[in-house]
Scaffold this motif. Structure first.
Motif, PDB file in Angstrom:
ATOM      1  N   LEU A   9      21.521  14.758  67.103  1.00 57.24           N
ATOM      2  CA  LEU A   9      22.628  15.708  67.228  1.00 57.24           C
ATOM      3  C   LEU A   9      23.802  15.029  67.904  1.00 57.24           C
ATOM      4  CD1 LEU A   9      23.633  18.740  67.085  1.00 57.24           C
ATOM      5  CD2 LEU A   9      22.845  18.918  69.464  1.00 57.24           C
ATOM      6  N   ARG A  10      24.968  15.163  67.312  1.00 55.54           N
ATOM      7  CA  ARG A  10      26.203  14.632  67.909  1.00 55.54           C
ATOM      8  C   ARG A  10      27.255  15.742  67.930  1.00 55.54           C
ATOM      9  NH1 ARG A  10      27.974   8.741  66.658  1.00 55.54           N
ATOM     10  NH2 ARG A  10      26.669   8.510  68.520  1.00 55.54           N
ATOM     11  N   VAL A  11      27.750  16.029  69.110  1.00 52.23           N
ATOM     12  CA  VAL A  11      28.806  17.029  69.298  1.00 52.23           C
ATOM     13  C   VAL A  11      30.067  16.293  69.731  1.00 52.23           C
ATOM     14  CG1 VAL A  11      29.533  19.050  70.622  1.00 52.23           C
ATOM     15  CG2 VAL A  11      27.139  18.817  69.930  1.00 52.23           C
ATOM     16  N   GLN A  12      31.196  16.554  69.035  1.00 49.98           N
ATOM     17  CA  GLN A  12      32.432  15.838  69.319  1.00 49.98           C
ATOM     18  C   GLN A  12      33.604  16.807  69.434  1.00 49.98           C
ATOM     19  OE1 GLN A  12      32.091  13.235  65.775  1.00 49.98           O
ATOM     20  NE2 GLN A  12      32.206  11.494  67.181  1.00 49.98           N
ATOM     21  N   ASN A  13      34.369  16.677  70.508  1.00 54.94           N
ATOM     22  CA  ASN A  13      35.666  17.351  70.679  1.00 54.94           C
ATOM     23  C   ASN A  13      35.586  18.855  70.407  1.00 54.94           C
ATOM     24  OD1 ASN A  13      36.742  14.713  71.041  1.00 54.94           O
ATOM     25  ND2 ASN A  13      36.918  14.494  68.819  1.00 54.94           N
ATOM     26  N   LEU A  14      34.553  19.499  70.939  1.00 49.87           N
ATOM     27  CA  LEU A  14      34.324  20.914  70.667  1.00 49.87           C
ATOM     28  C   LEU A  14      35.252  21.769  71.526  1.00 49.87           C
ATOM     29  CD1 LEU A  14      32.268  22.271  68.758  1.00 49.87           C
ATOM     30  CD2 LEU A  14      30.827  22.688  70.753  1.00 49.87           C
ATOM     31  N   ASP A  15      36.009  22.665  70.874  1.00 59.07           N
ATOM     32  CA  ASP A  15      36.901  23.594  71.564  1.00 59.07           C
ATOM     33  C   ASP A  15      36.554  25.025  71.157  1.00 59.07           C
ATOM     34  OD1 ASP A  15      38.388  21.628  72.864  1.00 59.07           O
ATOM     35  OD2 ASP A  15      39.812  21.443  71.213  1.00 59.07           O
ATOM     36  N   ASN A  52      25.391  28.610  71.941  1.00 59.64           N
ATOM     37  CA  ASN A  52      25.561  29.693  70.972  1.00 59.64           C
ATOM     38  C   ASN A  52      26.279  29.221  69.717  1.00 59.64           C
ATOM     39  OD1 ASN A  52      24.247  31.740  72.384  1.00 59.64           O
ATOM     40  ND2 ASN A  52      26.086  32.324  73.519  1.00 59.64           N
ATOM     41  N   ILE A  53      27.140  28.238  69.853  1.00 57.82           N
ATOM     42  CA  ILE A  53      27.771  27.643  68.677  1.00 57.82           C
ATOM     43  C   ILE A  53      26.731  26.873  67.860  1.00 57.82           C
ATOM     44  CG2 ILE A  53      29.420  25.881  67.915  1.00 57.82           C
ATOM     45  CD1 ILE A  53      31.234  26.775  70.224  1.00 57.82           C
ATOM     46  N   LEU A  54      25.883  26.106  68.553  1.00 55.03           N
ATOM     47  CA  LEU A  54      24.819  25.387  67.844  1.00 55.03           C
ATOM     48  C   LEU A  54      23.850  26.357  67.180  1.00 55.03           C
ATOM     49  CD1 LEU A  54      23.915  22.552  70.405  1.00 55.03           C
ATOM     50  CD2 LEU A  54      25.221  22.332  68.286  1.00 55.03           C
ATOM     51  N   GLY A  55      23.610  27.506  67.834  1.00 52.94           N
ATOM     52  CA  GLY A  55      22.669  28.486  67.307  1.00 52.94           C
ATOM     53  C   GLY A  55      23.260  29.448  66.302  1.00 52.94           C
ATOM     54  N   GLY A  56      24.546  29.302  65.975  1.00 54.31           N
ATOM     55  CA  GLY A  56      25.164  30.133  64.953  1.00 54.31           C
ATOM     56  C   GLY A  56      25.648  31.482  65.445  1.00 54.31           C
ATOM     57  N   LEU A  57      25.602  31.731  66.756  1.00 55.32           N
ATOM     58  CA  LEU A  57      26.036  33.019  67.293  1.00 55.32           C
ATOM     59  C   LEU A  57      27.548  33.066  67.499  1.00 55.32           C
ATOM     60  CD1 LEU A  57      23.194  33.583  69.907  1.00 55.32           C
ATOM     61  CD2 LEU A  57      23.345  34.454  67.575  1.00 55.32           C
ATOM     62  N   HIS A  58      28.172  31.922  67.744  1.00 60.32           N
ATOM     63  CA  HIS A  58      29.626  31.799  67.810  1.00 60.32           C
ATOM     64  C   HIS A  58      30.051  30.680  66.867  1.00 60.32           C
ATOM     65  CE1 HIS A  58      29.671  34.570  71.039  1.00 60.32           C
ATOM     66  NE2 HIS A  58      29.350  33.741  72.014  1.00 60.32           N
ATOM     67  N   GLN A  59      31.339  30.690  66.495  1.00 62.03           N
ATOM     68  CA  GLN A  59      31.880  29.611  65.671  1.00 62.03           C
ATOM     69  C   GLN A  59      32.928  28.842  66.480  1.00 62.03           C
ATOM     70  OE1 GLN A  59      31.264  32.832  64.039  1.00 62.03           O
ATOM     71  NE2 GLN A  59      29.375  31.672  63.694  1.00 62.03           N
ATOM     72  N   LYS A  60      32.924  27.539  66.318  1.00 55.46           N
ATOM     73  CA  LYS A  60      33.858  26.683  67.050  1.00 55.46           C
ATOM     74  C   LYS A  60      35.278  26.890  66.533  1.00 55.46           C
ATOM     75  CE  LYS A  60      32.671  22.825  63.979  1.00 55.46           C
ATOM     76  NZ  LYS A  60      33.850  22.869  63.106  1.00 55.46           N
ATOM     77  N   ASP A  61      36.257  26.651  67.419  1.00 50.48           N
ATOM     78  CA  ASP A  61      37.655  26.645  66.998  1.00 50.48           C
ATOM     79  C   ASP A  61      38.022  25.306  66.377  1.00 50.48           C
ATOM     80  OD1 ASP A  61      37.905  29.199  67.986  1.00 50.48           O
ATOM     81  OD2 ASP A  61      38.762  28.569  69.911  1.00 50.48           O
ATOM     82  N   SER A  62      37.512  24.246  66.963  1.00 51.56           N
ATOM     83  CA  SER A  62      37.757  22.902  66.423  1.00 51.56           C
ATOM     84  C   SER A  62      36.668  21.975  66.939  1.00 51.56           C
ATOM     85  CB  SER A  62      39.142  22.385  66.842  1.00 51.56           C
ATOM     86  OG  SER A  62      39.241  22.294  68.253  1.00 51.56           O
ATOM     87  N   GLY A  63      36.631  20.775  66.378  1.00 48.54           N
ATOM     88  CA  GLY A  63      35.601  19.816  66.754  1.00 48.54           C
ATOM     89  C   GLY A  63      34.625  19.584  65.614  1.00 48.54           C
ATOM     90  N   ARG A  64      33.605  18.788  65.902  1.00 45.87           N
ATOM     91  CA  ARG A  64      32.657  18.392  64.860  1.00 45.87           C
ATOM     92  C   ARG A  64      31.237  18.378  65.442  1.00 45.87           C
ATOM     93  NH1 ARG A  64      32.962  15.464  59.990  1.00 45.87           N
ATOM     94  NH2 ARG A  64      31.109  14.198  59.522  1.00 45.87           N
TER      95      ARG A  64
END
Length: 505
Positions: A9-15, A52-64
């Motif tokens: 898993l790689r999370v980058q620049n998550l806002d 919660n973003i990883l689990g699909g409960l919220h959606q990210k505004d930006s990032g990868r």
């Protein structure tokens, strides 16, 4: 960054922002394949939002977000499950009226054949047995979840994730409902999963557990990553400083006052209820913090509920400042200055759909109503509730409108404490008061407890953390199988002796 072939898993620049307020800013980290990544931070630091973003409960505004080198953006929890991401939440999501096996396969029951909507009960039972064996839980899959103690419910939640063939498991405060023995069992399971190649994100406020279990540690503060580094390069003291932005010289604040042993605020005499507690006798003195230790099922919480009048008893007496309490009458207990912080904040401690303000105001409504028509002076009481919320560091931006269910677990616990503090009771029964609260907030709760006893209040402090009891109490009362197993004075505290008394059968 770690080599890509080692990263699952790689999370980058998550806002991420809510209503224009940034809660995540440029969050990034790697989870190496077959390792445990610790994620720590104060309440409101962004841990839950990230997960919660990883689990699909919220959606990210930006990032990868990349999983096994492929970009993902789960829109629902079902999307995350299909990707192999399992999320074990701090608050369990089991249906107590259903059996273990029904909870495990609730949205994917094995069918008999064809298109007929008939459940293959035999196959479900076999698969459930195999899944329970993964965590060494020797219990019939047909057992209703309502009959399980909280610790076993936690293990069923873990089994539920494992049964979906997850490749990444997120544990959010998994030990909050477990005794020391059950926590050790969980840690053994996590070690076994890691040895089998499972990748794990472990969120906890118990920093010693993070240091013990995790290979790498990410520290969040105010929605930003303070550091992401191997566990070998981290110390608990530095972790705390990064989390709270300041040093905490002692985990437990010093108390300047001593209890008045000549005055009993609460006296319990020969309290018995068949199958629950047996011949419980003790005194809680003014200005004293009396700890209650014991394993899950020892009768600690049951004793607290009986004293506060929620449950009945067959024999014995409960005396508050010389007055005998009526059995099964929480109102009578409150009128005599008792307050009870329950261990089940969601089910018993809060109105989840009500606002933060209304929850804090609720126990104090009679004291702030007009004498004759009983109209509540809402402005006056609301101002007091806001002041108490600020004192407890609850986010008061939307105090009047935000439902308590929108808060993190730690902030929900702060609301429970705040509502009782507003009544200024003389006897506090605190059942796991720091469960799910970060290290900085724990210190604040400890200071509040010290302030209460300095003003003459008495505190019955139930906790599963022996270190917490040793650091905060004047005496510790050990329970087992509904009976008292002894008292230990502060001067003679020994961790091994306390454990031995609790484990003795």
């Amino acid at each position: 960054m770690t080599a890509m072939d080692d990263v699952i898993l790689r999370v980058q620049n998550l806002d991420k922002s809510f209503f224009g307020v940034p809660v995540l800013r440029n969050v990034g980290f790697d989870l190496r394949r077959g390792t445990v990544l610790g994620l720590v931070g104060e309440n409101g630091s962004g841990k839950s939002t990230t997960m919660n973003i990883l689990g699909g409960l919220h959606q990210k505004d930006s990032g990868r977000i990349e999983l096994d080198g492929k970009e993902i953006a789960p829109q629902t929890s079902r999307d995350a499950q299909a990707l192999g991401i399992a999320f074990i939440h701090q608050e369990l999501s089991l249906f107590p009226n259903l059996s273990i096996e029904e909870n495990l396969f609730l949205d994917h029951f094995p069918r008999l054949s064809g298109r007929l909507p008939f459940i293959n009960r035999r196959r479900m039972r076999e698969r459930a047995k195999a899944a329970l064996a993964l965590v060494d839980l020797d219990i019939s899959p047909g057992t209703p979840v309502s009959r399980l103690p909280q610790g076993e419910r936690q293990l069923v939640e873990i089994v539920k994730a494992l049964s979906r063939e997850a490749r990444l498991i997120i544990f959010d405060e998994p030990t909050t409902s477990l005794t020391a023995r059950e926590s050790e069992r969980l840690f053994d399971i996590i070690e076994r999963l890691r040895s089998q190649g499972m990748s794990i994100i472990y969120i906890s406020h118990i920093l010693g557990d993070v240091m013990r279990l995790c290979d790498d540690i990410v520290v969040l503060r105010d929605g930003q990553v303070m550091t992401a580094e191997p566990r070998a390069d981290m110390q608990i003291e530095r972790m705390i400083t990064l989390m709270v932005g300041r040093t905490i010289d002692h985990l437990f604040p010093e108390r300047a006052t001593e209890p008045d042993r000549s005055k009993a605020a609460l006296s319990v005499r020969g309290l018995s209820q068949p199958g629950v507690v047996k011949n419980i006798t003790f005194d809680l003195h003014q200005g004293e913090v009396l700890g209650v230790s014991g394993l899950m099922g020892s009768g600690r919480s049951e004793l607290a509920r009986i004293i506060f009048g929620l449950d009945g008893y067959a024999s014995g007496e409960i005396i508050v400042n010389g007055a005998k309490l009526s059995p099964r009458s929480p109102r009578h207990a409150m009128e005599h200055g008792l307050a009870f912080l329950t261990e089940d904040r969601r089910g018993e401690g809060l109105m989840m759909e009500a606002s933060i303000r209304d929850n804090i105001m609720l126990p104090s409504l009679p004291e702030h109503a007009s004498p004759f028509l009983q109209f509540v002076r809402r402005t006056e009481l609301g101002d007091l509730a806001r002041g108490m919320a600020e004192k407890m560091r609850v986010n008061t931006r939307s105090l009047d409108t935000a439902a308590v269910r929108t808060l993190s677990g730690g902030n929900q616990q702060k609301v429970v404490i705040a509502k009782w503090l507003l009544r200024r009771p003389s006897i506090f029964i605190l059942d796991e008061p720091t469960r799910g609260i970060d290290v900085g907030a724990k210190y604040e709760v400890y200071k509040i407890i010290n302030q209460l006893v300095a003003e003459g209040a008495a505190v019955l402090f139930i906790s599963s953390e022996i270190e917490e009891l040793i650091g905060m109490t004047d005496r510790i009362m050990v329970m087992g199988r509904g009976e008292l197993r002894g008292f230990h004075d502060r001067a003679g505290y020994q961790r091994e002796a306390l454990l031995r008394a609790a484990l003795w059968d």
